[in-house]
Each structure stands twice: as structure tokens, then as C-alpha cells.
Design a protein around this motif. Sequence first.
Motif, PDB file in Angstrom:
ATOM      1  N   SER A 111     -23.547  52.830 -26.398  1.00 38.73           N
ATOM      2  CA  SER A 111     -22.708  53.815 -25.722  1.00 38.73           C
ATOM      3  C   SER A 111     -21.335  53.222 -25.398  1.00 38.73           C
ATOM      4  CB  SER A 111     -23.400  54.288 -24.436  1.00 38.73           C
ATOM      5  OG  SER A 111     -22.790  55.443 -23.952  1.00 38.73           O
ATOM      6  N   GLU A 167     -19.638  42.709 -20.764  1.00 41.07           N
ATOM      7  CA  GLU A 167     -21.086  42.729 -21.006  1.00 41.07           C
ATOM      8  C   GLU A 167     -21.746  41.558 -20.292  1.00 41.07           C
ATOM      9  OE1 GLU A 167     -23.594  44.663 -22.472  1.00 41.07           O
ATOM     10  OE2 GLU A 167     -24.788  43.001 -21.690  1.00 41.07           O
ATOM     11  N   ARG A 175     -30.066  47.615 -25.406  1.00 39.82           N
ATOM     12  CA  ARG A 175     -31.474  47.829 -25.777  1.00 39.82           C
ATOM     13  C   ARG A 175     -31.712  47.759 -27.284  1.00 39.82           C
ATOM     14  NH1 ARG A 175     -32.203  53.212 -22.863  1.00 39.82           N
ATOM     15  NH2 ARG A 175     -30.153  52.795 -21.959  1.00 39.82           N
ATOM     16  N   GLN A 203     -38.083  50.727 -33.045  1.00 48.48           N
ATOM     17  CA  GLN A 203     -37.007  51.692 -32.821  1.00 48.48           C
ATOM     18  C   GLN A 203     -36.439  52.079 -34.173  1.00 48.48           C
ATOM     19  OE1 GLN A 203     -33.086  52.006 -30.099  1.00 48.48           O
ATOM     20  NE2 GLN A 203     -34.256  50.205 -29.850  1.00 48.48           N
ATOM     21  N   VAL A 204     -36.227  53.373 -34.389  1.00 51.14           N
ATOM     22  CA  VAL A 204     -35.668  53.795 -35.675  1.00 51.14           C
ATOM     23  C   VAL A 204     -34.367  54.566 -35.463  1.00 51.14           C
ATOM     24  CG1 VAL A 204     -37.858  53.902 -36.950  1.00 51.14           C
ATOM     25  CG2 VAL A 204     -37.082  55.921 -35.677  1.00 51.14           C
ATOM     26  N   TYR A 260     -28.888  62.034 -37.236  1.00 53.88           N
ATOM     27  CA  TYR A 260     -28.201  62.131 -35.945  1.00 53.88           C
ATOM     28  C   TYR A 260     -26.718  62.390 -36.218  1.00 53.88           C
ATOM     29  CZ  TYR A 260     -31.802  59.858 -32.921  1.00 53.88           C
ATOM     30  OH  TYR A 260     -32.910  59.539 -32.188  1.00 53.88           O
ATOM     31  N   VAL A 314     -20.612  42.617 -13.998  1.00 59.60           N
ATOM     32  CA  VAL A 314     -19.859  43.364 -12.995  1.00 59.60           C
ATOM     33  C   VAL A 314     -20.732  43.538 -11.763  1.00 59.60           C
ATOM     34  CG1 VAL A 314     -18.826  45.606 -12.470  1.00 59.60           C
ATOM     35  CG2 VAL A 314     -18.479  44.550 -14.728  1.00 59.60           C
ATOM     36  N   ASP A 336     -27.011  56.623 -22.356  1.00 52.05           N
ATOM     37  CA  ASP A 336     -27.995  57.651 -22.723  1.00 52.05           C
ATOM     38  C   ASP A 336     -28.631  58.289 -21.502  1.00 52.05           C
ATOM     39  OD1 ASP A 336     -29.567  55.468 -21.919  1.00 52.05           O
ATOM     40  OD2 ASP A 336     -31.086  55.772 -23.474  1.00 52.05           O
ATOM     41  N   LEU A 357     -30.239  57.082 -29.400  1.00 52.50           N
ATOM     42  CA  LEU A 357     -29.003  56.466 -29.891  1.00 52.50           C
ATOM     43  C   LEU A 357     -27.925  57.530 -30.018  1.00 52.50           C
ATOM     44  CD1 LEU A 357     -30.714  54.334 -32.658  1.00 52.50           C
ATOM     45  CD2 LEU A 357     -29.600  53.436 -30.605  1.00 52.50           C
TER      46      LEU A 357
HETATM   47  C1  LIG Z   1     -38.261  50.127 -27.401  1.00 60.43           C
HETATM   48  C2  LIG Z   1     -37.233  51.196 -27.590  1.00 60.43           C
HETATM   49  C3  LIG Z   1     -37.404  52.132 -28.579  1.00 60.43           C
HETATM   50  C4  LIG Z   1     -36.441  53.105 -28.775  1.00 60.43           C
HETATM   51  N1  LIG Z   1     -36.580  53.952 -29.836  1.00 60.43           N
HETATM   52  C5  LIG Z   1     -35.550  54.748 -30.155  1.00 60.43           C
HETATM   53  C6  LIG Z   1     -35.570  55.459 -31.388  1.00 60.43           C
HETATM   54  O1  LIG Z   1     -36.497  55.312 -32.186  1.00 60.43           O
HETATM   55  N2  LIG Z   1     -34.511  56.274 -31.665  1.00 60.43           N
HETATM   56  C7  LIG Z   1     -33.469  56.418 -30.801  1.00 60.43           C
HETATM   57  O2  LIG Z   1     -32.548  57.177 -31.102  1.00 60.43           O
HETATM   58  N3  LIG Z   1     -33.422  55.748 -29.637  1.00 60.43           N
HETATM   59  C8  LIG Z   1     -34.420  54.903 -29.314  1.00 60.43           C
HETATM   60  N4  LIG Z   1     -34.357  54.167 -28.174  1.00 60.43           N
HETATM   61  C9  LIG Z   1     -33.265  54.438 -27.214  1.00 60.43           C
HETATM   62  C10 LIG Z   1     -31.960  53.750 -27.558  1.00 60.43           C
HETATM   63  O3  LIG Z   1     -32.155  52.388 -27.814  1.00 60.43           O
HETATM   64  C11 LIG Z   1     -31.043  53.917 -26.342  1.00 60.43           C
HETATM   65  O4  LIG Z   1     -30.855  55.296 -26.140  1.00 60.43           O
HETATM   66  C12 LIG Z   1     -29.687  53.269 -26.505  1.00 60.43           C
HETATM   67  O5  LIG Z   1     -29.774  51.961 -26.988  1.00 60.43           O
HETATM   68  C13 LIG Z   1     -28.983  53.275 -25.147  1.00 60.43           C
HETATM   69  O6  LIG Z   1     -27.721  52.680 -25.263  1.00 60.43           O
HETATM   70  P1  LIG Z   1     -26.787  52.539 -23.992  1.00 60.43           P
HETATM   71  O7  LIG Z   1     -25.562  51.872 -24.459  1.00 60.43           O
HETATM   72  O8  LIG Z   1     -26.690  53.850 -23.312  1.00 60.43           O
HETATM   73  O9  LIG Z   1     -27.601  51.610 -22.968  1.00 60.43           O
HETATM   74  P2  LIG Z   1     -27.984  50.064 -23.070  1.00 60.43           P
HETATM   75  O10 LIG Z   1     -28.373  49.702 -24.445  1.00 60.43           O
HETATM   76  O11 LIG Z   1     -28.977  49.840 -21.990  1.00 60.43           O
HETATM   77  O12 LIG Z   1     -26.625  49.302 -22.744  1.00 60.43           O
HETATM   78  C14 LIG Z   1     -26.160  49.049 -21.455  1.00 60.43           C
HETATM   79  C15 LIG Z   1     -25.447  47.699 -21.489  1.00 60.43           C
HETATM   80  O13 LIG Z   1     -24.822  47.486 -20.224  1.00 60.43           O
HETATM   81  C16 LIG Z   1     -25.000  46.130 -19.880  1.00 60.43           C
HETATM   82  N5  LIG Z   1     -24.868  46.036 -18.423  1.00 60.43           N
HETATM   83  C17 LIG Z   1     -25.697  46.584 -17.493  1.00 60.43           C
HETATM   84  N6  LIG Z   1     -25.282  46.276 -16.255  1.00 60.43           N
HETATM   85  C18 LIG Z   1     -24.159  45.528 -16.401  1.00 60.43           C
HETATM   86  C19 LIG Z   1     -23.269  44.901 -15.475  1.00 60.43           C
HETATM   87  N7  LIG Z   1     -23.461  44.976 -14.149  1.00 60.43           N
HETATM   88  N8  LIG Z   1     -22.225  44.196 -15.955  1.00 60.43           N
HETATM   89  C20 LIG Z   1     -22.013  44.104 -17.301  1.00 60.43           C
HETATM   90  N9  LIG Z   1     -22.830  44.676 -18.219  1.00 60.43           N
HETATM   91  C21 LIG Z   1     -23.887  45.382 -17.775  1.00 60.43           C
HETATM   92  C22 LIG Z   1     -26.384  45.808 -20.389  1.00 60.43           C
HETATM   93  O14 LIG Z   1     -26.593  44.412 -20.511  1.00 60.43           O
HETATM   94  C23 LIG Z   1     -26.394  46.532 -21.727  1.00 60.43           C
HETATM   95  O15 LIG Z   1     -25.918  45.734 -22.762  1.00 60.43           O
HETATM   96  C24 LIG Z   1     -35.305  53.179 -27.931  1.00 60.43           C
HETATM   97  C25 LIG Z   1     -35.135  52.242 -26.924  1.00 60.43           C
HETATM   98  C26 LIG Z   1     -36.076  51.241 -26.768  1.00 60.43           C
HETATM   99  C27 LIG Z   1     -35.833  50.175 -25.741  1.00 60.43           C
END
Ligand SMILES: Cc1cc2nc3c(=O)[nH]c(=O)nc-3n(C[C@H](O)[C@H](O)[C@H](O)COP(=O)(O)OP(=O)(O)OC[C@H]3O[C@@H](n4cnc5c(N)ncnc54)[C@H](O)[C@@H]3O)c2cc1C
Length: 414
Positions: A16, A35, A43, A59-60, A65, A225, A383, A390
Amino acid sequence: MAHKDVKIHIIGAGVSGLAAALTLKKAGYNAQVLEQAATIGGRVNTTINGAMKLDHGFQVLLDHYPAAQEFLNLDALDLVKFSPASVIYIDGKKHVIGDAQRDMKYAWKTIVAGVGSVSDKWKVYTLSRKLKQKNLIDIFKSPEKTTLQYLQDYGFSEKMIKSFFKPFYTGIFLETQLQTSSRMFEFVFKMFSEGNATIPAAGIKAIPEQMAHQLDGQIRLNTTVKEVVADTIQLVNGDNLKSDYTIIATPADVLVPNLPKSNNPWHSVQTLYFDTDDHGFDQPIIGLIAGDDCLSNNFHFLNDVFENHPKVISVSVVAKHDLTKDQLEERVRKELIEQAHIKAGDLIQMMEIKKALPTFDSIQYAMSPTETQLTQNIFLAGDQLSNGSLNAAMLNGKAAAQAVISNIENGIFV
Ligand SMILES: Cc1cc2nc3c(=O)[nH]c(=O)nc-3n(C[C@H](O)[C@H](O)[C@H](O)COP(=O)(O)OP(=O)(O)OC[C@H]3O[C@@H](n4cnc5c(N)ncnc54)[C@H](O)[C@@H]3O)c2cc1C
């Protein structure tokens, strides 16, 4: 201050935050991504262990999408497609059920599979046709019910739900009772019907890596942060950063004082990697264990997915239990042999992802740009704002970036 000189920070280098940074970059703005971890992707991560590629949870990427088409170079990711089918084990018996519209070889196998009635299989076909025609806006406007209720209302038999939908969607929603919103079910079912479930040839982490590659020098790793107040970001090391616009691409309630704390729990999953002498299915395909009281949910062979990969089986456990790690390892090994006749060898790694998927009172497709604005300086992404995928993560990052751009370009300087 010239437009391009505004200071923009993004907290979190998950997909994201990366999508937000890419959207800003395209519009000519250089945001700094902060980060906390030593690596990008959040994740979405893969551990490379010798010749093995161990994703952090199965995870796929669904290649239909809309956000994947927009943010990723799918060809360059060299996506490995899973067969549009599942191999289901019920009480030690193997059944294959697949999408005959995509691959005719599954037509007969699906009809004779002891997984639901012929009428159930016809309903899968009609549902797929219906959802191909239903657009995403309508899906996310539809009244919500649980997925279980939705399937019952559509007329699927209890047997079909228990032996196919429950194990299959448990692995996707990471909950065992099909309590996830019917909107999410329709969305995912549509994506599976129209496209493919894929994994990049280099492992799932290739997705954020491809995105981060375009952001040379913009990502600060190992930077946690502590708090964001108005135009100041406080790091845990005590440094303060001035930030005209901050996009928080992770749950913001822990970073912004006085925000109500979210009480929504997260779904978790455990992934066990075993070596095995079993040669696999000779094609990338998802195996499901639908036996009563089994903890093992889905599995696949990494050697079926990745070229020249050692023989390794990945098993997901979603159901809650109170076993120790050693007991779980033995339990999964026993279920694999009893249910699927697969002999698991040594445990290579067990991963527990406690905060895998956010849960929601109501599922949305994605935020609109204006919805992402929290205060004059602070914008939200991630998310957890709309649905755990994703697709939503990327679209929410984009929406937050668009909101920042429109604030700047419409003269709303801070
Ligand atoms: C096991 C598993 C299976 C999944 N399967 C699927 C799938 O099949 N298909 C699909 O579409 N989605 C799937 N997902 C969901 C998908 O991975 C997530 O929706 C997506 O990765 C979320 O991204 P994000 O950037 O919103 O959050 P995140 O990936 O959680 O990113 C947040 C980031 O912020 C950082 N952060 C947090 N707090 C701080 C702070 N205080 N200071 C600095 N940095 C910070 C974290 O370290 C992290 O890197 C799955 C997830 C998991 C875990």
C-alpha cells in the motif's frame, strides 16, 4: 513553496505504501517511505533458504485484480499460474474439482467427484457466469451477509459447502466458519473465474520488490515511527521529521494520538514447510484437506510451482488450536499421511503470521481519495481500511496519494 518542494512521507513500505509512493512519483512528487523493518514488502515476504523459496504464508496474486494490472508489470514477474482446480481429500479419498470452462479436462472429473451433487456443480457454473457479469461496483454495493449464508441462500447443499467451499475459502479468508462478508466472496470468486491465481517465479516477494525497484533512494528501512502529530513525525530514535503531508500506510490508531483504537481482531495462519519424497502433482495445484476435525487446511508442493525447487510441501493451518509447535508438527504430518497419503519428512520451517488479514464490520472495495484524509496533514492507506487483499492495499495507497496531490495542486497548502 513550489509544489514539488513539499515534504511528503509515507509510513510503511508494504504494497500500500509502495503504491502511494509510485502514484506520487508518477505525478512528479518524491515521497520518503519510512519502514520499520529491515526489508520492504510488509506482509508480502519470501525467505530464501538455500534453493528454497519460502513465502510468509501461502498467498497468491489474482492476476485479474484491477490494481495488479495497474501497478505491476505482470510479464516481468514471470507469474506461475495455479491450475483452475483443487485436489480435495475427504476421509482419505481423493477428488478433483475444476473449472471446465477454463480447462475441459476437468469436466468429467468434476462431475464424478464425490464433492456435492451434479446440481451443486451446475450452480458453481451459473454463479461463475452471474459474477462475471456483475461489476465490482455492484458487488460492493450489494447487501452483506456471511459467505455461509450466501452459499446456503444460493442453494448449495451442506455437503458441497462442507467439502469444497469451506476448505477452499478457509484458506483465503483465514477463518474457518465462512463468516466473511458475501461481498468479499463474490469479489474473490469473480477474480478466480476471470483470471488466475499466480505466484511470481521468484516468490511472492517479487511483487513489492518490483514496486520498490522504481523508488530508488526513496525508502528508509529500519526507521520506526513513534507518533504523528500535525506536520511532525516523531521517530522512536527521538528524531523529528517535518512533513507537510504524511500517508500512514499501516493501522494509524497506534501512531496518531486520540484516534479511537480499532477493536477488530486479525485473522492468523500458521504455515509449515516440510521436505518430502513425494513428487507432487506435476502441476501447480491447490490441495485441500476436508476431513472432519483436521487442522491442516490447504497445501501445495513448491516443486510444482517453482522450477528446479527441492521437494517441499507447504501446509496452512487456519483453525484455532492449543497445540505446542511440536504437537502441531506431528498432527499435520499425521493428517497428511492419513488423509492425503503424503509422507512429510523433516520440518524445514514453521511460520506463524498473527496479523495476516484484518477483519471488518463492513467490507468496501477501496477508499475514495477524500475518504483517506484524516486531518490537514495526515492521510490513511493500507488494506485494513476496506478489505484484506493486495488489490485493496494498492488502491488505498493510490487513493491517499491522489488526495495529497489534489490538496497540493488545489492550493491547500499546510
Ligand atoms: C498469510 C497471508 C496470506 C494472504 N493471502 C492473500 C492472497 O492470497 N491474496 C491477496 O490479495 N492478499 C492476501 N493477503 C493480504 C495481503 O498480503 C495484504 O492485503 C497486503 O500485503 C497489505 O499491504 P499493506 O501495505 O496494506 O500492509 P502491510 O503489508 O502490513 O504493510 C505495512 C507496513 O508498515 C510498516 N510499519 C508498521 N508500523 C510502522 C511504524 N510505526 N513505522 C514504520 N513502519 C511501520 C510494516 O513494517 C509494514 O511493512 C495475505 C496476507 C497474508 C499475511
